[in-house]
Design an enzyme around this catalytic site. Structure first.
Site, PDB file in Angstrom:
ATOM      1  N   SER A 253      -4.513   7.032   4.801  1.00  0.00           N
ATOM      2  CA  SER A 253      -3.587   6.032   5.315  1.00  0.00           C
ATOM      3  C   SER A 253      -4.220   5.308   6.485  1.00  0.00           C
ATOM      4  O   SER A 253      -5.233   5.738   7.023  1.00  0.00           O
ATOM      5  CB  SER A 253      -2.287   6.704   5.776  1.00  0.00           C
ATOM      6  OG  SER A 253      -2.496   7.337   7.022  1.00  0.00           O
ATOM      7  N   LYS A 254      -3.592   4.229   6.878  1.00  0.00           N
ATOM      8  CA  LYS A 254      -4.153   3.399   7.939  1.00  0.00           C
ATOM      9  C   LYS A 254      -4.266   4.161   9.253  1.00  0.00           C
ATOM     10  O   LYS A 254      -5.008   3.778  10.137  1.00  0.00           O
ATOM     11  CB  LYS A 254      -3.283   2.154   8.139  1.00  0.00           C
ATOM     12  CG  LYS A 254      -3.379   1.207   6.949  1.00  0.00           C
ATOM     13  CD  LYS A 254      -2.520  -0.035   7.161  1.00  0.00           C
ATOM     14  CE  LYS A 254      -2.491  -0.910   5.924  1.00  0.00           C
ATOM     15  NZ  LYS A 254      -1.291  -0.722   5.113  1.00  0.00           N
ATOM     16  N   ARG A 255      -3.506   5.240   9.325  1.00  0.00           N
ATOM     17  CA  ARG A 255      -3.515   6.014  10.555  1.00  0.00           C
ATOM     18  C   ARG A 255      -4.886   6.630  10.855  1.00  0.00           C
ATOM     19  O   ARG A 255      -5.262   6.798  12.007  1.00  0.00           O
ATOM     20  CB  ARG A 255      -2.463   7.118  10.463  1.00  0.00           C
ATOM     21  CG  ARG A 255      -1.786   7.484  11.745  1.00  0.00           C
ATOM     22  CD  ARG A 255      -0.401   8.067  11.480  1.00  0.00           C
ATOM     23  NE  ARG A 255      -0.393   8.998  10.363  1.00  0.00           N
ATOM     24  CZ  ARG A 255      -0.873  10.242  10.450  1.00  0.00           C
ATOM     25  NH1 ARG A 255      -1.344  10.694  11.575  1.00  0.00           N
ATOM     26  NH2 ARG A 255      -0.848  11.028   9.394  1.00  0.00           N
ATOM     27  N   THR A 256      -5.590   6.989   9.816  1.00  0.00           N
ATOM     28  CA  THR A 256      -6.877   7.647  10.046  1.00  0.00           C
ATOM     29  C   THR A 256      -8.079   6.782   9.679  1.00  0.00           C
ATOM     30  O   THR A 256      -9.206   7.256   9.685  1.00  0.00           O
ATOM     31  CB  THR A 256      -6.960   8.966   9.246  1.00  0.00           C
ATOM     32  OG1 THR A 256      -6.531   8.726   7.909  1.00  0.00           O
ATOM     33  CG2 THR A 256      -6.069  10.019   9.864  1.00  0.00           C
TER      34      THR A 256
END
Length: 490
Positions: A253-256
RNA sequence: GGCCCCAUCGUCUAGCCAGGCCUAGGACACCAGGUUUUCAUCCUGGCGACAGGGGUUCAAAUCCCCUUGGGGUCACCA
């Protein structure tokens, strides 16, 4: 054995192409290409709210950019056109009608409000969240009456009792108890069919023999298998690819990190490196070879060899691979590929770089083994383009330079010596030898001259040969930067 | 939580299906050394894993079961 293999990749144009989607496309494509099958591209644009044409165009470009091509698709046509799902809606409705008549589907008049309440009740009782089939047993007369009154309804699939099993080429046999599969919505109240329904309609109509997709679709499969049964159609072979994971081990995901293929293209990863890296996520050529071509991949790829466990997306290895491709490529190709990045960074215009092609090639050759991406190349040569007065010194460069007590004195005497040497241009080879001799003649250690000099010239702690750098900078700017360095490093 | 999937170095993986060739191989990363004007490249070496427990077997990383752990999914999205 399936004779005419037909696989498909069916992206949804609701956003950018996910890097995991790119791998799915790549594996499907390779499977078809490796055994004389057909690769079909189909656009799953049944969500009118979020689908855009821009996204679709970008996805197609991204796929082509990777070197993939398709035998049938929205832009190339084919015997099973159209290849946009929304253009096949009449057919979907026709098929939904068939299932309704055959009793595989039923009208459900339950409102969203009731469903909401139902879910709350189920949650409170800690029971499984699923439709309670209230409308499944409605009398035909009541259904007719409510339809006549214009009451809105959805079409739900009537899941039968029993078990649903299918063969998964990656995971082996998978079985679901049908009680776990709810009577899902096939057709929305606005008349538009949903994903799980249309995907099977289209796969059947298009003669798809193998369905390879991400593992997140594994739980959808029983619904779809049941649909094949309802249509009395042969089941395709399935293969659920392991998920690509972030460093937190959860679905990427964009989080990582960046999740879109385009993000990596924008960051200057060579396309061969992207492909190669994607191949390595869940597959290995022979356990010993990390670098291989698309052709080798096609030749050796088999869905059976895909690993079952999720693969953490390791950006370090990706960067290494990118650098590997850059180092083994030619200077010319690197110059061409990196040019847009230099332009985008605002260092120079494309015309300027083309006019100074020889110069640019020399610079690129100088940094080729020091960069891993095209973006890094632009970063590393930026100092060549900035005004001499505006050159900034990296902390490490300045610190290294100031380590030498006699830096100013050394730089001064070197400048005096250098001035006549490069009065008529910089000749790196002889100049390098002469400068080394100068260092020896002055009883200096090499770093005592080179560290302050490098800082003054480039502002960086490391980099290509300093005399090549002087040639790229030209005599005037070389002298000017040393003069400035004498002041700034005092 | 229900269901489903998964489990070899920190990471990607080979080996597993057809058990002995495995004192578990390769790669990235990391560490050390060499080369170099610096950085990078390159070369050499090092660190480092079969989740745990039961079986089956002469023999298990490989087969079976359980436990634990992780993930996915539970929409009138796809």
């Amino acid at each position: 054995m399936v004779q005419n293999i037909r696989v498909r990749f069916a992206p949804s144009p609701t956003g950018k192409l996910h890097i995991g989607g790119a791998r799915t496309a790549l594996f499907n494509w390779a499977y078809a290409r490796g055994r004389g099958g057909k690769f079909v591209l189909r656009i799953e644009d049944t969500d009118p709210e979020r689908s855009t044409f821009e996204n679709e165009v970008a996805i197609l470009q991204g796929l082509r950019g990777l070197g993939l091509d398709w035998d049938e698709g929205p832009d190339v046509g084919g015997p099973h056109a159209p290849y946009h799902q929304k253009d096949r809606i009449a057919r979907h409705k026709e098929l939904a009608q068939v299932l309704l008549e055959k009793g595989w589907a039923y009208r459900c008049f339950c409102t969203r409000e009731r469903l909401e309440v139902l879910n709350q009740e189920l949650t409170a009782k800690k029971e499984r969240l699923a439709y309670d089939r209230r409308c499944r047993g409605l009398a035909a007369s009541e259904v007719e009456a409510r339809v006549a009154q214009g009451e809105p309804f959805v079409l739900r699939f009537a899941v039968p009792d029993g078990k649903t099993a299918f063969k998964d080429l990656v995971r082996g046999d998978v079985v679901f108890g049908n009680e776990e599969v709810e009577d899902w919505v096939m057709v929305r109240s606005d008349g538009n069919p949903t994903y799980n329904f249309v995907v099977v309609c289209d796969d059947i109509d298009m003669g798809i023999t193998h369905v390879f997709r991400g593992e997140e679709h594994l739980v959808n499969t029983p619904k779809q298998v049941l649909l094949y049964k309802a249509f009395d159609s042969a089941q395709p072979e399935f293969g659920h690819l392991p998920l690509m994971l972030g460093t937190d081990k959860k679905k990427l995901s964009k989080r990582t990190g960046d999740t879109a293929l385009q993000d990596y293209i924008d960051r200057g990863f060579p396309r061969e490196a992207i492909i190669n890296f994607l191949c390595l996520q869940g597959w290995a050529l022979d356990g010993a070879t990390d670098i291989f071509s698309l052709e080798q991949f096609v030749e050796k790829f088999d869905i059976k060899d895909v690993s079952k466990a999720g693969a953490v997306f390791d950006i370090d290895k990706f960067m290494w691979l990118a650098g590997e491709y850059i180092r083994t490529g030619t200077v010319e190709s690197l110059a061409d590929a990196s040019l847009p990045f230099v332009v985008r960074k605002g260092l120079a215009t494309a015309d300027e770089l083309k006019a100074r092609r020889e110069w640019y090639l020399a610079v690129v050759a100088g940094v080729k083994e020091r960069v891993r991406t095209y973006a890094e190349l632009a970063d590393q040569i930026a100092y060549l383009f900035v005004d001499d007065e505006k050159l900034t010194y990296d902390e490490a460069a300045e610190k290294g330079a100031k380590k030498h007590e006699r830096r100013v004195e050394i730089l001064r005497t070197f400048l005096d010596w250098l001035r006549p040497q490069i009065a008529h241009g910089v000749q790196p080879e002889p100049l390098r030898n002469a400068a080394k001799q100068w260092v020896a003649d002055n009883n200096l250690e090499m770093p005592a001259l080179f560290q302050p000099l490098r800082c003054a010239l480039t502002g960086q702690a490391g980099g290509p040969d300093l005399f090549d750098t002087m040639a790229w900078l030209s005599s005037a700017r070389t002298l000017r930067r040393i003069e400035l360095g004498i002041e700034r490093l005092a």
